[in-house]
Design a protein around this motif. Sequence first.
Motif, PDB file in Angstrom:
ATOM      1  N   GLU A 224     -30.073 -10.114  -4.826  1.00 59.24           N
ATOM      2  CA  GLU A 224     -29.996 -11.066  -5.137  1.00 59.24           C
ATOM      3  C   GLU A 224     -30.558 -11.759  -4.094  1.00 59.24           C
ATOM      4  O   GLU A 224     -31.075 -12.720  -3.441  1.00 59.24           O
ATOM      5  CB  GLU A 224     -29.219 -11.810  -5.860  1.00 59.24           C
ATOM      6  CG  GLU A 224     -29.967 -11.836  -7.704  1.00 59.24           C
ATOM      7  CD  GLU A 224     -28.516 -12.718  -8.354  1.00 59.24           C
ATOM      8  OE1 GLU A 224     -27.720 -12.314  -8.067  1.00 59.24           O
ATOM      9  OE2 GLU A 224     -29.290 -13.814  -9.523  1.00 59.24           O
ATOM     10  N   HIS A 225     -29.977 -11.671  -2.868  1.00 62.43           N
ATOM     11  CA  HIS A 225     -29.018 -11.667  -1.385  1.00 62.43           C
ATOM     12  C   HIS A 225     -30.306 -11.598  -0.676  1.00 62.43           C
ATOM     13  O   HIS A 225     -30.828 -12.808  -0.038  1.00 62.43           O
ATOM     14  CB  HIS A 225     -27.643 -11.196  -0.901  1.00 62.43           C
ATOM     15  CG  HIS A 225     -26.400 -12.104  -1.806  1.00 62.43           C
ATOM     16  ND1 HIS A 225     -25.970 -11.355  -2.364  1.00 62.43           N
ATOM     17  CD2 HIS A 225     -26.082 -13.248  -1.583  1.00 62.43           C
ATOM     18  CE1 HIS A 225     -25.318 -12.359  -2.786  1.00 62.43           C
ATOM     19  NE2 HIS A 225     -25.536 -13.549  -2.780  1.00 62.43           N
ATOM     20  N   GLU A 226     -31.194 -10.879  -1.006  1.00 63.83           N
ATOM     21  CA  GLU A 226     -32.146 -10.214  -0.178  1.00 63.83           C
ATOM     22  C   GLU A 226     -32.774 -10.967  -0.352  1.00 63.83           C
ATOM     23  O   GLU A 226     -33.980 -11.098   0.047  1.00 63.83           O
ATOM     24  CB  GLU A 226     -32.237  -8.718  -0.612  1.00 63.83           C
ATOM     25  CG  GLU A 226     -31.427  -7.735   0.163  1.00 63.83           C
ATOM     26  CD  GLU A 226     -31.493  -5.796  -0.147  1.00 63.83           C
ATOM     27  OE1 GLU A 226     -31.970  -5.821  -0.805  1.00 63.83           O
ATOM     28  OE2 GLU A 226     -30.306  -5.637   1.375  1.00 63.83           O
ATOM     29  N   ASP A 227     -33.351 -10.960  -1.831  1.00 66.77           N
ATOM     30  CA  ASP A 227     -34.318 -12.029  -1.968  1.00 66.77           C
ATOM     31  C   ASP A 227     -34.253 -13.431  -0.993  1.00 66.77           C
ATOM     32  O   ASP A 227     -35.566 -13.755  -0.848  1.00 66.77           O
ATOM     33  CB  ASP A 227     -34.650 -11.882  -2.969  1.00 66.77           C
ATOM     34  CG  ASP A 227     -35.006 -10.482  -4.341  1.00 66.77           C
ATOM     35  OD1 ASP A 227     -35.330  -9.608  -3.626  1.00 66.77           O
ATOM     36  OD2 ASP A 227     -34.806 -10.636  -5.705  1.00 66.77           O
ATOM     37  N   THR A 228     -32.738 -13.598  -1.334  1.00 66.20           N
ATOM     38  CA  THR A 228     -32.756 -15.481  -1.046  1.00 66.20           C
ATOM     39  C   THR A 228     -33.016 -15.202   0.297  1.00 66.20           C
ATOM     40  O   THR A 228     -33.746 -15.842   0.887  1.00 66.20           O
ATOM     41  CB  THR A 228     -31.634 -15.794  -1.362  1.00 66.20           C
ATOM     42  OG1 THR A 228     -31.458 -15.684  -2.942  1.00 66.20           O
ATOM     43  CG2 THR A 228     -31.067 -17.090  -0.865  1.00 66.20           C
ATOM     44  N   ILE A 229     -32.507 -13.997   0.859  1.00 68.23           N
ATOM     45  CA  ILE A 229     -33.428 -14.388   2.490  1.00 68.23           C
ATOM     46  C   ILE A 229     -34.081 -14.400   3.454  1.00 68.23           C
ATOM     47  O   ILE A 229     -34.650 -14.552   4.033  1.00 68.23           O
ATOM     48  CB  ILE A 229     -32.247 -13.059   3.299  1.00 68.23           C
ATOM     49  CG1 ILE A 229     -30.254 -13.349   3.442  1.00 68.23           C
ATOM     50  CG2 ILE A 229     -32.238 -12.382   5.164  1.00 68.23           C
ATOM     51  CD1 ILE A 229     -29.818 -12.245   3.466  1.00 68.23           C
ATOM     52  N   GLN A 230     -35.188 -13.557   2.544  1.00 68.04           N
ATOM     53  CA  GLN A 230     -36.799 -12.764   2.587  1.00 68.04           C
ATOM     54  C   GLN A 230     -37.571 -14.344   2.067  1.00 68.04           C
ATOM     55  O   GLN A 230     -37.610 -15.019   2.606  1.00 68.04           O
ATOM     56  CB  GLN A 230     -36.886 -12.044   1.834  1.00 68.04           C
ATOM     57  CG  GLN A 230     -38.645 -11.374   1.932  1.00 68.04           C
ATOM     58  CD  GLN A 230     -39.002 -10.671   0.775  1.00 68.04           C
ATOM     59  OE1 GLN A 230     -38.289 -10.002   0.461  1.00 68.04           O
ATOM     60  NE2 GLN A 230     -40.178 -10.230   1.248  1.00 68.04           N
ATOM     61  N   TYR A 231     -36.944 -15.000   1.273  1.00 68.58           N
ATOM     62  CA  TYR A 231     -37.906 -16.329   1.267  1.00 68.58           C
ATOM     63  C   TYR A 231     -37.045 -17.229   1.289  1.00 68.58           C
ATOM     64  O   TYR A 231     -38.024 -18.396   2.559  1.00 68.58           O
ATOM     65  CB  TYR A 231     -36.587 -16.920  -0.546  1.00 68.58           C
ATOM     66  CG  TYR A 231     -37.453 -18.757  -1.161  1.00 68.58           C
ATOM     67  CD1 TYR A 231     -38.355 -18.576  -1.180  1.00 68.58           C
ATOM     68  CD2 TYR A 231     -36.550 -19.721  -0.792  1.00 68.58           C
ATOM     69  CE1 TYR A 231     -38.590 -19.876  -0.969  1.00 68.58           C
ATOM     70  CE2 TYR A 231     -36.253 -20.322  -0.684  1.00 68.58           C
ATOM     71  CZ  TYR A 231     -38.287 -20.867  -1.052  1.00 68.58           C
ATOM     72  OH  TYR A 231     -38.491 -22.636  -1.032  1.00 68.58           O
ATOM     73  N   LEU A 232     -36.078 -17.100   2.520  1.00 67.61           N
ATOM     74  CA  LEU A 232     -35.716 -18.500   3.623  1.00 67.61           C
ATOM     75  C   LEU A 232     -35.964 -17.970   4.785  1.00 67.61           C
ATOM     76  O   LEU A 232     -36.773 -19.358   5.297  1.00 67.61           O
ATOM     77  CB  LEU A 232     -33.697 -18.544   3.907  1.00 67.61           C
ATOM     78  CG  LEU A 232     -32.984 -18.904   2.364  1.00 67.61           C
ATOM     79  CD1 LEU A 232     -31.845 -19.042   2.906  1.00 67.61           C
ATOM     80  CD2 LEU A 232     -33.200 -20.475   2.381  1.00 67.61           C
TER      81      LEU A 232
ATOM     82  N   SER B  35     -39.266 -16.687   5.396  1.00 70.85           N
ATOM     83  CA  SER B  35     -40.584 -16.912   5.002  1.00 70.85           C
ATOM     84  C   SER B  35     -40.544 -18.514   5.005  1.00 70.85           C
ATOM     85  O   SER B  35     -41.647 -19.367   5.638  1.00 70.85           O
ATOM     86  CB  SER B  35     -41.165 -16.030   4.249  1.00 70.85           C
ATOM     87  OG  SER B  35     -40.585 -16.934   2.670  1.00 70.85           O
ATOM     88  N   TYR B  36     -39.713 -19.404   4.388  1.00 68.59           N
ATOM     89  CA  TYR B  36     -39.798 -20.876   4.428  1.00 68.59           C
ATOM     90  C   TYR B  36     -39.940 -21.038   5.711  1.00 68.59           C
ATOM     91  O   TYR B  36     -40.284 -21.887   6.251  1.00 68.59           O
ATOM     92  CB  TYR B  36     -38.778 -21.450   3.841  1.00 68.59           C
ATOM     93  CG  TYR B  36     -38.415 -22.783   3.627  1.00 68.59           C
ATOM     94  CD1 TYR B  36     -39.184 -23.470   2.510  1.00 68.59           C
ATOM     95  CD2 TYR B  36     -37.620 -23.173   4.586  1.00 68.59           C
ATOM     96  CE1 TYR B  36     -39.271 -25.140   3.104  1.00 68.59           C
ATOM     97  CE2 TYR B  36     -37.565 -24.908   4.577  1.00 68.59           C
ATOM     98  CZ  TYR B  36     -38.902 -25.365   3.557  1.00 68.59           C
ATOM     99  OH  TYR B  36     -38.535 -26.993   4.262  1.00 68.59           O
ATOM    100  N   ILE B  37     -38.668 -21.029   6.588  1.00 72.36           N
ATOM    101  CA  ILE B  37     -38.800 -21.436   7.676  1.00 72.36           C
ATOM    102  C   ILE B  37     -40.389 -20.929   9.412  1.00 72.36           C
ATOM    103  O   ILE B  37     -40.305 -21.509  10.168  1.00 72.36           O
ATOM    104  CB  ILE B  37     -37.280 -20.125   8.817  1.00 72.36           C
ATOM    105  CG1 ILE B  37     -36.401 -20.847   8.122  1.00 72.36           C
ATOM    106  CG2 ILE B  37     -37.040 -20.392  10.155  1.00 72.36           C
ATOM    107  CD1 ILE B  37     -35.113 -20.192   8.865  1.00 72.36           C
ATOM    108  N   PHE B  38     -40.412 -19.998   8.999  1.00 77.24           N
ATOM    109  CA  PHE B  38     -41.051 -19.182   9.705  1.00 77.24           C
ATOM    110  C   PHE B  38     -43.046 -20.294   9.207  1.00 77.24           C
ATOM    111  O   PHE B  38     -44.068 -19.879  10.145  1.00 77.24           O
ATOM    112  CB  PHE B  38     -41.586 -17.531   9.437  1.00 77.24           C
ATOM    113  CG  PHE B  38     -40.491 -16.905  10.322  1.00 77.24           C
ATOM    114  CD1 PHE B  38     -40.833 -16.949  12.251  1.00 77.24           C
ATOM    115  CD2 PHE B  38     -39.766 -16.216   9.390  1.00 77.24           C
ATOM    116  CE1 PHE B  38     -39.448 -16.597  12.485  1.00 77.24           C
ATOM    117  CE2 PHE B  38     -38.228 -15.775  10.955  1.00 77.24           C
ATOM    118  CZ  PHE B  38     -38.424 -15.720  12.610  1.00 77.24           C
TER     119      PHE B  38
END
Length: 144
Positions: A128-136, A138-141
């Motif tokens: 779940e944490h890895e999914d959140t990090i990946q989402y954030l 992609s949002y930032i970039f």
Amino acid sequence: MTTVSEILKRKGSEVVSMGTKDSVLKAARLMNEHGIGGVVVIDQGNMVGIFTERDILRRVVVEERDPATTSLEDVMTTPVASCRPETDLEECVRAMTGKHIRHLPVVDGDRVCGIVTSGDILAFQVREHEDTIQYLNSYIFDLR
């Protein structure tokens, strides 16, 4: 709120069980075959205990019992702490921590429908944490 059923969907709901009269040696071999740390002990279709690696150490090895002749009913952990499929993961963590256990059978009515371990919960939380990090990320970039 994440529930136990979400973990069971990812990992599966196989439950390895044995009878009360089965030997510790047979249980240890079965646990080794399946790469698991515990089995649910069943008597007349009902869960009556759980037998884990910790039980082998504390109740068999330390007490110098013969694993070939010692039955699970003599060394299993009972009563068994359990949860339901709709139980929140945080509640499972509190129960496991408070009772110093790593295996929590999942019971739906009178049927054992899975087992959740502390390792399962940790792996789920990491994912779940890895999914959140990946989402954030992609949002930032995407903002650039």
